[in-house]
Structure formats: structure tokens, C-alpha cells
Motif scaffolding. Structure first.
Motif, PDB file in Angstrom:
ATOM      1  N   ARG A  50      24.148  20.837  16.580  1.00  0.00           N
ATOM      2  CA  ARG A  50      23.147  21.901  16.225  1.00  0.00           C
ATOM      3  C   ARG A  50      22.341  20.397  14.506  1.00  0.00           C
ATOM      4  O   ARG A  50      21.110  21.109  13.884  1.00  0.00           O
ATOM      5  CB  ARG A  50      23.652  22.742  15.128  1.00  0.00           C
ATOM      6  N   ALA A  51      23.042  19.634  14.455  1.00  0.00           N
ATOM      7  CA  ALA A  51      22.404  18.242  13.386  1.00  0.00           C
ATOM      8  C   ALA A  51      21.011  18.538  13.990  1.00  0.00           C
ATOM      9  O   ALA A  51      20.896  17.810  14.780  1.00  0.00           O
ATOM     10  CB  ALA A  51      23.079  17.895  12.468  1.00  0.00           C
ATOM     11  N   THR A  52      19.759  18.192  12.920  1.00  0.00           N
ATOM     12  CA  THR A  52      18.630  17.635  13.713  1.00  0.00           C
ATOM     13  C   THR A  52      18.796  16.582  13.285  1.00  0.00           C
ATOM     14  O   THR A  52      17.782  15.590  14.016  1.00  0.00           O
ATOM     15  CB  THR A  52      16.902  17.980  12.475  1.00  0.00           C
ATOM     16  N   ASP A  53      19.725  15.544  12.880  1.00  0.00           N
ATOM     17  CA  ASP A  53      20.230  14.557  13.455  1.00  0.00           C
ATOM     18  C   ASP A  53      20.202  13.671  14.222  1.00  0.00           C
ATOM     19  O   ASP A  53      20.051  12.004  15.393  1.00  0.00           O
ATOM     20  CB  ASP A  53      20.004  12.842  12.262  1.00  0.00           C
ATOM     21  N   ASN A  54      20.057  14.800  15.610  1.00  0.00           N
ATOM     22  CA  ASN A  54      20.853  14.415  16.959  1.00  0.00           C
ATOM     23  C   ASN A  54      19.501  14.180  18.049  1.00  0.00           C
ATOM     24  O   ASN A  54      18.721  14.444  17.293  1.00  0.00           O
ATOM     25  CB  ASN A  54      21.942  15.641  17.533  1.00  0.00           C
ATOM     26  N   VAL A  57      19.007  18.442  19.930  1.00  0.00           N
ATOM     27  CA  VAL A  57      19.585  19.255  19.206  1.00  0.00           C
ATOM     28  C   VAL A  57      18.876  20.821  19.892  1.00  0.00           C
ATOM     29  O   VAL A  57      18.537  21.506  19.851  1.00  0.00           O
ATOM     30  CB  VAL A  57      18.001  19.970  17.354  1.00  0.00           C
ATOM     31  N   TYR A  59      20.099  25.490  18.823  1.00  0.00           N
ATOM     32  CA  TYR A  59      21.129  26.561  17.772  1.00  0.00           C
ATOM     33  C   TYR A  59      22.202  27.098  18.545  1.00  0.00           C
ATOM     34  O   TYR A  59      20.877  27.880  19.352  1.00  0.00           O
ATOM     35  CB  TYR A  59      19.524  26.751  17.334  1.00  0.00           C
ATOM     36  N   SER A  64      28.790  22.647  17.361  1.00  0.00           N
ATOM     37  CA  SER A  64      29.281  22.401  15.839  1.00  0.00           C
ATOM     38  C   SER A  64      28.051  21.359  15.668  1.00  0.00           C
ATOM     39  O   SER A  64      27.359  20.936  16.637  1.00  0.00           O
ATOM     40  CB  SER A  64      30.165  21.225  15.996  1.00  0.00           C
ATOM     41  N   ARG A  65      27.927  20.778  14.843  1.00  0.00           N
ATOM     42  CA  ARG A  65      26.994  19.760  13.673  1.00  0.00           C
ATOM     43  C   ARG A  65      26.482  18.530  14.997  1.00  0.00           C
ATOM     44  O   ARG A  65      25.559  18.326  15.050  1.00  0.00           O
ATOM     45  CB  ARG A  65      27.109  19.741  12.328  1.00  0.00           C
ATOM     46  N   HIS A  66      27.614  17.706  14.934  1.00  0.00           N
ATOM     47  CA  HIS A  66      27.694  16.803  16.034  1.00  0.00           C
ATOM     48  C   HIS A  66      29.345  17.264  17.514  1.00  0.00           C
ATOM     49  O   HIS A  66      29.767  17.096  16.708  1.00  0.00           O
ATOM     50  CB  HIS A  66      28.011  15.279  15.298  1.00  0.00           C
TER      51      HIS A  66
END
Length: 173
Positions: A50-54, A57, A59, A64-66
Motif C-alpha cells: 500500500r505504501a507509495t515507496d513500493n 502500489v 490500495y 500491508s504497507r510493504h
């Protein structure tokens, strides 16, 4: 006469150019048809979450975020779970497995499904650089010694032209 130069390609570079290109395809949750694809040909690790640094991405409340990492190990790709809701392959939870062409994994038990495609296809730029490398007699990667012959040998360049692109844009030739 001996010249001492750094090798043009390291062992890692030589290995990376032969690594398979990986394409990730997000599948429709009901129809299992492709929704979106991402292609990577020079990455050593790809993160999904979910995190934008992946790199990818997604949603979704169950992601998980990562959530998962695809890591190149030699000429293979590993699927590594990072998420708290798990990563599933054929409805079984995994911690780390080797990816195979066509495999489908899901992020969480009921989450998004991603299919992996592995191929030897490279972009035009990569293909041209491989032709150039194979036309050159490269020094032994374990040696920093290059002879004068290595330096003076003509290097054939790929036959590409930008004339058609220049003409399309209306630039004077």
C-alpha cells in the motif's frame, strides 16, 4: 605496453544482463483477467504494498504497507512475504518460494492476485547494449589488466537512426 583499467562490466553486471525480465499482472478478482501490468528488467528487488515507496502500489484494506518482495537471486526470482495478512500460493501461506513463470499468488487470503511472467525479452536499448558487449572482446572480469590491443580495437556500434523521429518532430536535419 600495459594499461590498467577497471573492467567495463562487473560479474554482477554480466549476471544481471542474463536475468529474466519479470512482468507482474494484477488479475480481476472474479474473472481472473488482466487489469494492469508492470514490467521490470533491471530491478534486483520489487516491493508490492500500500505504501507509495513500493514499486507496485495496491490500495486494499488487506494489503500491508510493504506486503511482499520479489527478489532476484542469481537467475531466479524469490517471492518473500512481508505482510501481516500473509502471501498465498495456491491457497497455502508462504514465507519464501522460488517464482515460476505463470505462477499466481495472492496478497492475503482474499486479497489481490498477481500473476508472474518471466521472459528473456529485453528492451531495444538493452538488446543493443548486449550486441555491443558481445562484439567487444572484454577483459577477464577477475583482472584489471587491459592490453593496448583491447583499447585500440574498433568497437562496432548498433545501427540505429533517429532520422524518422527528427522528421516527425519537424527538426531540421
Amino acid at each position: 605496453m600495459r594499461l590498467y583499467l577497471k573492467p567495463l562490466l562487473s560479474k554482477v553486471d554480466l549476471l544481471n544482463r542474463d536475468a529474466p525480465v519479470i512482468t507482474l499482472t494484477l488479475l480481476h478478482p472474479i474473472k481472473s483477467t488482466p487489469i494492469q501490468s508492470w514490467k521490470f528488467d533491471n530491478e534486483s528487488a520489487i516491493r508490492i504494498g500500500r505504501a507509495t515507496d513500493n514499486n507496485v502500489v495496491l490500495y486494499s484494506a488487506v494489503v500491508s504497507r510493504h506486503h511482499v518482495e520479489l527478489r532476484r537471486v542469481g537467475l531466479q526470482w524469490k517471492i518473500i512475504n512481508l505482510g501481516t495478512n500473509g502471501t498465498y500460493l495456491k491457497e497455502s501461506p508462504i514465507t519464501q518460494v522460488t517464482a515460476e513463470d505463470g505462477v499466481i499468488f495472492s496478497l492475503a487470503r482474499s486479497g489481490p492476485q498477481i500473476q508472474i511472467h518471466l521472459s528473456k525479452y529485453r528492451s531495444k536499448v538493452s538488446a543493443d547494449s548486449q550486441k555491443l558487449e558481445s562484439a567487444m572482446r572484454l577483459p577477464d572480469p577477475d583482472s584489471d589488466t587491459v592490453t593496448a590491443e583491447d583499447v585500440t580495437k574498433p568497437i562496432p556500434l548498433p545501427q540505429t537512426s533517429l532520422e524518422s523521429e527528427v522528421a516527425k518532430k519537424g527538426y531540421p536535419s
